[in-house]
Design a protein around this motif. Structure first.
Motif, PDB file in Angstrom:
ATOM      1  N   PRO A  32      54.527  -8.541 -38.329  1.00 48.62           N
ATOM      2  CA  PRO A  32      53.994  -7.267 -38.292  1.00 48.62           C
ATOM      3  C   PRO A  32      52.897  -6.954 -36.834  1.00 48.62           C
ATOM      4  CG  PRO A  32      53.123  -8.711 -39.692  1.00 48.62           C
ATOM      5  CD  PRO A  32      54.094  -9.366 -39.255  1.00 48.62           C
ATOM      6  N   LYS A  33      53.001  -6.083 -36.268  1.00 49.29           N
ATOM      7  CA  LYS A  33      52.297  -5.773 -34.967  1.00 49.29           C
ATOM      8  C   LYS A  33      50.662  -5.435 -35.499  1.00 49.29           C
ATOM      9  CE  LYS A  33      55.378  -4.429 -31.620  1.00 49.29           C
ATOM     10  NZ  LYS A  33      55.292  -3.607 -30.352  1.00 49.29           N
ATOM     11  N   PRO A  34      49.856  -6.071 -34.850  1.00 52.22           N
ATOM     12  CA  PRO A  34      48.406  -5.761 -35.129  1.00 52.22           C
ATOM     13  C   PRO A  34      47.902  -4.365 -34.941  1.00 52.22           C
ATOM     14  CG  PRO A  34      48.590  -7.066 -33.233  1.00 52.22           C
ATOM     15  CD  PRO A  34      49.914  -6.894 -33.700  1.00 52.22           C
ATOM     16  N   GLN A  35      47.278  -3.671 -35.628  1.00 50.76           N
ATOM     17  CA  GLN A  35      46.926  -2.149 -35.496  1.00 50.76           C
ATOM     18  C   GLN A  35      46.085  -1.882 -34.459  1.00 50.76           C
ATOM     19  OE1 GLN A  35      45.345  -0.922 -39.238  1.00 50.76           O
ATOM     20  NE2 GLN A  35      42.972  -1.596 -38.657  1.00 50.76           N
ATOM     21  N   ARG A  36      46.294  -0.818 -33.775  1.00 51.84           N
ATOM     22  CA  ARG A  36      45.501  -0.505 -32.679  1.00 51.84           C
ATOM     23  C   ARG A  36      43.952   0.258 -33.078  1.00 51.84           C
ATOM     24  NH1 ARG A  36      49.785   0.586 -28.895  1.00 51.84           N
ATOM     25  NH2 ARG A  36      50.670   2.301 -30.241  1.00 51.84           N
ATOM     26  N   PRO A  37      42.868  -0.620 -32.309  1.00 54.59           N
ATOM     27  CA  PRO A  37      41.756   0.145 -32.820  1.00 54.59           C
ATOM     28  C   PRO A  37      41.484   1.326 -32.097  1.00 54.59           C
ATOM     29  CG  PRO A  37      41.551  -1.737 -31.289  1.00 54.59           C
ATOM     30  CD  PRO A  37      42.780  -1.796 -31.772  1.00 54.59           C
ATOM     31  N   GLN A  38      40.607   2.086 -32.619  1.00 51.74           N
ATOM     32  CA  GLN A  38      40.159   3.482 -31.775  1.00 51.74           C
ATOM     33  C   GLN A  38      38.993   3.415 -31.221  1.00 51.74           C
ATOM     34  OE1 GLN A  38      42.072   6.800 -32.633  1.00 51.74           O
ATOM     35  NE2 GLN A  38      40.588   7.075 -30.386  1.00 51.74           N
ATOM     36  N   ARG A  39      38.887   3.863 -29.988  1.00 49.62           N
ATOM     37  CA  ARG A  39      37.592   3.950 -29.098  1.00 49.62           C
ATOM     38  C   ARG A  39      37.288   5.257 -28.619  1.00 49.62           C
ATOM     39  NH1 ARG A  39      38.246  -1.583 -25.119  1.00 49.62           N
ATOM     40  NH2 ARG A  39      38.597  -2.770 -26.822  1.00 49.62           N
ATOM     41  N   PHE A  40      35.945   5.510 -28.601  1.00 48.65           N
ATOM     42  CA  PHE A  40      35.536   6.832 -28.028  1.00 48.65           C
ATOM     43  C   PHE A  40      34.765   6.867 -26.712  1.00 48.65           C
ATOM     44  CE2 PHE A  40      36.029   6.511 -32.479  1.00 48.65           C
ATOM     45  CZ  PHE A  40      36.850   7.717 -32.775  1.00 48.65           C
ATOM     46  N   GLY A  41      34.739   7.774 -25.998  1.00 50.60           N
ATOM     47  CA  GLY A  41      34.057   7.847 -24.928  1.00 50.60           C
ATOM     48  C   GLY A  41      33.544   9.323 -24.559  1.00 50.60           C
ATOM     49  N   THR A  42      32.691   9.407 -23.134  1.00 49.73           N
ATOM     50  CA  THR A  42      32.429  10.768 -22.809  1.00 49.73           C
ATOM     51  C   THR A  42      32.762  10.878 -21.199  1.00 49.73           C
ATOM     52  OG1 THR A  42      30.564  11.198 -24.604  1.00 49.73           O
ATOM     53  CG2 THR A  42      30.451  12.642 -22.492  1.00 49.73           C
TER      54      THR A  42
ATOM     55  N   GLY B 204      26.727  13.313 -30.871  1.00 46.77           N
ATOM     56  CA  GLY B 204      25.950  14.307 -30.253  1.00 46.77           C
ATOM     57  C   GLY B 204      26.160  14.019 -28.618  1.00 46.77           C
ATOM     58  N   GLN B 205      25.360  14.623 -27.937  1.00 50.32           N
ATOM     59  CA  GLN B 205      25.692  14.217 -26.364  1.00 50.32           C
ATOM     60  C   GLN B 205      25.211  13.044 -25.921  1.00 50.32           C
ATOM     61  OE1 GLN B 205      23.882  16.814 -23.139  1.00 50.32           O
ATOM     62  NE2 GLN B 205      25.654  18.024 -23.289  1.00 50.32           N
ATOM     63  N   VAL B 206      26.267  12.327 -25.145  1.00 48.27           N
ATOM     64  CA  VAL B 206      25.983  11.083 -24.744  1.00 48.27           C
ATOM     65  C   VAL B 206      25.971  11.183 -23.076  1.00 48.27           C
ATOM     66  CG1 VAL B 206      27.084   8.970 -24.218  1.00 48.27           C
ATOM     67  CG2 VAL B 206      27.291  10.029 -26.493  1.00 48.27           C
ATOM     68  N   VAL B 207      24.924  10.972 -22.641  1.00 52.35           N
ATOM     69  CA  VAL B 207      24.798  11.042 -20.945  1.00 52.35           C
ATOM     70  C   VAL B 207      24.305   9.623 -20.517  1.00 52.35           C
ATOM     71  CG1 VAL B 207      23.775  11.725 -19.207  1.00 52.35           C
ATOM     72  CG2 VAL B 207      23.897  13.449 -20.907  1.00 52.35           C
TER      73      VAL B 207
END
Length: 349
Positions: free
Chosen positions: A223-233, A273-276
């Motif tokens: 089985p393939k390892p599952q892909r993690p989710q990442r977030f950015g701005t 929220g807003q990331v700067v």
DNA sequence: TATTCGTGGTT
DNA sequence: TAACCAAGAAT
């Protein structure tokens, strides 16, 4: 006749009638052209590669021309093709061919292996296709075909040594380039990962997986390892004339050496929220939500970027790796697909 | 040896 | 449509 001996006989006979045509095939291809196509085809489909290959050959007809180019220009032409270490290594390898091999590609696998970006597979493929040397060419197609033909029960990647042994046994002494390319064509058109066309396969008489009626169960894989989710701005900063603030990425790592639209770090949790980013002048600007979200899937993680926008005075001076780009020149920069997606969305905005 | 490295086609 | 996959290499 044994199944081992029949393998190359039947495969080559089939190839004579069913070979595919490609821009990098026949017509007296030079070793340079074979090498370029093989590097581009690493983990990349033929349909995707074709327009890139044609642009590269038009811009860099010889290895000498490529070696004399600026590395940045090579990456511009590579933009969108992915695995950008290939583009960086491409130029280094061209320089090495000029400096250490007198401008001619070597015809031995051991020497080809010295070129950055040329590994076991690619060295064998160049030796066989460009120089008609006997070489054991093992790619994903060969592994799939052989694992079926011999019904190899061992799982990939543990089965690789065994599959290489089998490849050694079925590789003929003559027609080395044809044999390698016949494997590619069979793997792509007949012995496909899914829905194989066994009824038209030249190897069906001796295929053990077919005899077991279990072709699609080979090759065995875990089985393939599952892909993690990442977030950015993403920070979309325009001046008064619409110029866009961009940045060169560091030369190593993900999208190394490419151009980016500046963004926050890519985190595992969605920002609430807003990331700067604490990036020199960023905190002084008035950032607006755009509501635009761009999703992108890399090999080992998925990314979701939200875009925020701000405006600044035209006179704002920045230093490398930062730079301003006119909107008209965006298509000609070394922008990876991820950031081209952002631009496309923002143009609609 | 196991991870890291893109992207678009195809099902 | 989410998942799978492609003519793998470098570390």
């Amino acid at each position: 006749m044994s199944a081992v001996k029949q393998y190359s006989i039947n495969l080559l006979a089939w190839y004579d009638d069913h070979r595919r045509e490609f821009e990098w095939r026949d017509r007296g291809m030079t070793p340079y052209q074979i090498w370029l196509s093989e590097v581009m085809l690493q983990q990349t489909g033929t349909k995707t590669v074709t327009p890139y290959y044609l642009r590269f050959i038009a811009r860099f007809p010889t290895v000498a021309a490529l070696a004399e180019a600026e590395p940045g220009e090579v990456l511009k032409l590579w933009a969108g093709l992915g695995y950008y270490a290939r583009g960086r290594n491409l130029h280094r390898a061209a320089e090495m061919v000029m400096a250490e091999f007198g401008g001619e590609f070597p015809d031995q696998e051991s020497l080809l292996l010295r070129l950055p970006g040329v590994g076991t597979y690619t060295a064998a493929a160049i030796a066989a296709i460009a120089f008609d040397r006997r070489a054991v060419v093992v790619d994903g197609n060969v592994e799939r075909i052989l694992s079926r033909y011999f019904a190899v029960e061992e799982f990939l990647p543990q089965a690789k040594p065994r599959l290489r042994e089998l490849a050694e046994q079925v590789t003929p002494q003559l027609r080395n380039g044809d044999f390698a390319q016949a494997s590619f064509d069979l793997g792509a058109t007949i012995c496909r990962p899914r829905n194989p066309d066994c009824g038209h396969c030249p190897l069906r008489r001796d295929c053990r997986a077919l005899a077991m009626d279990a072709v699609e169960s080979f090759p065995k894989k875990g089985p393939k390892p599952q892909r993690p989710q990442r977030f950015g701005t993403v920070f979309w900063l325009e001046d008064e004339t619409g110029n866009l603030l961009l940045r060169h990425r560091p030369p190593q790592g993900l999208l190394g050496g490419m151009v980016e639209i500046p963004s926050s770090e890519w985190q595992a949790v969605r920002p609430n929220g807003q990331v700067v980013t604490d990036e020199f002048f960023y905190k002084q600007l008035e950032w607006q939500e755009t509501g635009i979200t761009v999703s992108h899937v890399f090999t080992h993680f998925a990314l979701e970027l939200q875009v925020i926008r701000a405006f600044t005075a035209q006179a704002l001076v920045v230093e490398p790796p930062w730079f301003w780009a006119r909107r008209e020149e965006l298509p000609h920069l070394a922008l990876p697909s991820l950031f081209r997606k952002v631009i496309k969305q923002m143009e609609r905005f």
